[in-house]
Design a protein around this motif. Sequence first.
Motif, PDB file in Angstrom:
ATOM      1  N   PHE A  82       0.810  -1.206   0.000  1.00  0.00           N
ATOM      2  CA  PHE A  82       0.000   0.000   0.000  1.00  0.00           C
ATOM      3  C   PHE A  82       0.851   1.268   0.000  1.00  0.00           C
ATOM      4  O   PHE A  82       0.400   2.310  -0.467  1.00  0.00           O
ATOM      5  CB  PHE A  82      -1.050  -0.058   1.102  1.00  0.00           C
ATOM      6  N   ASP A  83       2.104   1.194   0.429  1.00  0.00           N
ATOM      7  CA  ASP A  83       3.031   2.299   0.203  1.00  0.00           C
ATOM      8  C   ASP A  83       3.229   2.485  -1.300  1.00  0.00           C
ATOM      9  O   ASP A  83       3.237   3.604  -1.812  1.00  0.00           O
ATOM     10  CB  ASP A  83       4.378   2.052   0.879  1.00  0.00           C
ATOM     11  N   THR A  87       2.310   5.633  -4.024  1.00  0.00           N
ATOM     12  CA  THR A  87       3.172   6.126  -5.101  1.00  0.00           C
ATOM     13  C   THR A  87       2.456   6.043  -6.441  1.00  0.00           C
ATOM     14  O   THR A  87       2.510   6.981  -7.250  1.00  0.00           O
ATOM     15  CB  THR A  87       4.489   5.319  -5.145  1.00  0.00           C
ATOM     16  N   LEU A  88       1.768   4.929  -6.698  1.00  0.00           N
ATOM     17  CA  LEU A  88       1.041   4.769  -7.959  1.00  0.00           C
ATOM     18  C   LEU A  88      -0.072   5.800  -8.113  1.00  0.00           C
ATOM     19  O   LEU A  88      -0.445   6.142  -9.232  1.00  0.00           O
ATOM     20  CB  LEU A  88       0.466   3.350  -8.069  1.00  0.00           C
ATOM     21  N   SER A  89      -0.592   6.303  -7.000  1.00  0.00           N
ATOM     22  CA  SER A  89      -1.636   7.335  -7.093  1.00  0.00           C
ATOM     23  C   SER A  89      -1.099   8.602  -7.750  1.00  0.00           C
ATOM     24  O   SER A  89      -1.869   9.406  -8.267  1.00  0.00           O
ATOM     25  CB  SER A  89      -2.231   7.645  -5.710  1.00  0.00           C
ATOM     26  N   ASN A  90       0.216   8.770  -7.751  1.00  0.00           N
ATOM     27  CA  ASN A  90       0.841   9.905  -8.436  1.00  0.00           C
ATOM     28  C   ASN A  90       1.096   9.610  -9.910  1.00  0.00           C
ATOM     29  O   ASN A  90       1.288  10.532 -10.695  1.00  0.00           O
ATOM     30  CB  ASN A  90       2.173  10.265  -7.777  1.00  0.00           C
ATOM     31  N   GLU A  91       1.123   8.326 -10.272  1.00  0.00           N
ATOM     32  CA  GLU A  91       1.525   7.931 -11.626  1.00  0.00           C
ATOM     33  C   GLU A  91       0.371   7.471 -12.509  1.00  0.00           C
ATOM     34  O   GLU A  91       0.399   7.693 -13.716  1.00  0.00           O
ATOM     35  CB  GLU A  91       2.568   6.807 -11.527  1.00  0.00           C
ATOM     36  N   LEU A  92      -0.615   6.802 -11.931  1.00  0.00           N
ATOM     37  CA  LEU A  92      -1.722   6.245 -12.713  1.00  0.00           C
ATOM     38  C   LEU A  92      -2.908   7.199 -12.759  1.00  0.00           C
ATOM     39  O   LEU A  92      -3.106   8.001 -11.850  1.00  0.00           O
ATOM     40  CB  LEU A  92      -2.179   4.914 -12.114  1.00  0.00           C
ATOM     41  N   ALA A  93      -3.709   7.061 -13.787  1.00  0.00           N
ATOM     42  CA  ALA A  93      -4.944   7.853 -13.900  1.00  0.00           C
ATOM     43  C   ALA A  93      -6.020   7.317 -12.963  1.00  0.00           C
ATOM     44  O   ALA A  93      -6.972   8.016 -12.631  1.00  0.00           O
ATOM     45  CB  ALA A  93      -5.450   7.822 -15.337  1.00  0.00           C
ATOM     46  N   GLY A  94      -5.871   6.093 -12.527  1.00  0.00           N
ATOM     47  CA  GLY A  94      -6.812   5.439 -11.628  1.00  0.00           C
ATOM     48  C   GLY A  94      -6.523   3.951 -11.616  1.00  0.00           C
ATOM     49  O   GLY A  94      -5.711   3.459 -12.405  1.00  0.00           O
ATOM     50  N   LEU A  95      -7.177   3.231 -10.714  1.00  0.00           N
ATOM     51  CA  LEU A  95      -6.924   1.805 -10.562  1.00  0.00           C
ATOM     52  C   LEU A  95      -8.197   1.104 -10.108  1.00  0.00           C
ATOM     53  O   LEU A  95      -8.858   1.555  -9.173  1.00  0.00           O
ATOM     54  CB  LEU A  95      -5.816   1.581  -9.518  1.00  0.00           C
ATOM     55  N   VAL A  96      -8.522   0.008 -10.794  1.00  0.00           N
ATOM     56  CA  VAL A  96      -9.636  -0.847 -10.390  1.00  0.00           C
ATOM     57  C   VAL A  96      -9.092  -2.264 -10.276  1.00  0.00           C
ATOM     58  O   VAL A  96      -8.553  -2.806 -11.242  1.00  0.00           O
ATOM     59  CB  VAL A  96     -10.809  -0.799 -11.401  1.00  0.00           C
ATOM     60  N   ILE A  97      -9.206  -2.838  -9.080  1.00  0.00           N
ATOM     61  CA  ILE A  97      -8.784  -4.220  -8.835  1.00  0.00           C
ATOM     62  C   ILE A  97     -10.041  -5.065  -8.697  1.00  0.00           C
ATOM     63  O   ILE A  97     -10.880  -4.794  -7.838  1.00  0.00           O
ATOM     64  CB  ILE A  97      -7.942  -4.323  -7.549  1.00  0.00           C
TER      65      ILE A  97
END
Length: 155
Positions: A82-83, A87-97
């Motif tokens: 989750f750390d 970081t990915l929240s700064n790089e990706l447009a969004g995320l759906v798992i």
Amino acid sequence: MRGYYEISRSTTACVHFVFEEGLDDLFMTEITGQLRQMRVSTIYLDGRGLEKGISQMCRAVGSAIGAEHADGCMEDSYVSLFDDMITLSNELAGLVIVIDWASDLFDADRSTVLGFIEAFLAQINHWIEKGKPCHLCFQLSPNEDVRKYFLDNFS
């Protein structure tokens, strides 16, 4: 039941428990089209392969999302995963798992799943502050269509 409704939005209603056995093809085509257009990363995981504890689930999710420290998951902690999601929240447009066959996972190891949800919610504010969607979807009833809609990461 919300199902996959609003997975293209940045919202605190970000954990979904989907019981529908039949999915509306028109709706699913529309929502996945929105995600594709927004360049939101979608991750599909088969829950039947995640039944061996925190480290296995952490590594599988981490590897699927491209987390830098996926191999560093500890037996009792999701901290590194989750750390990396922060970081990915700064790089990706969004995320759906999307975790398919989730009822099997809940039956096999409920405490691991609940710990995963708790850790997921602890990092969600980083996505919401940026106005980016981040959702965790548990497909509880087996449905072959889920695989069809979400298997390919279309980020």
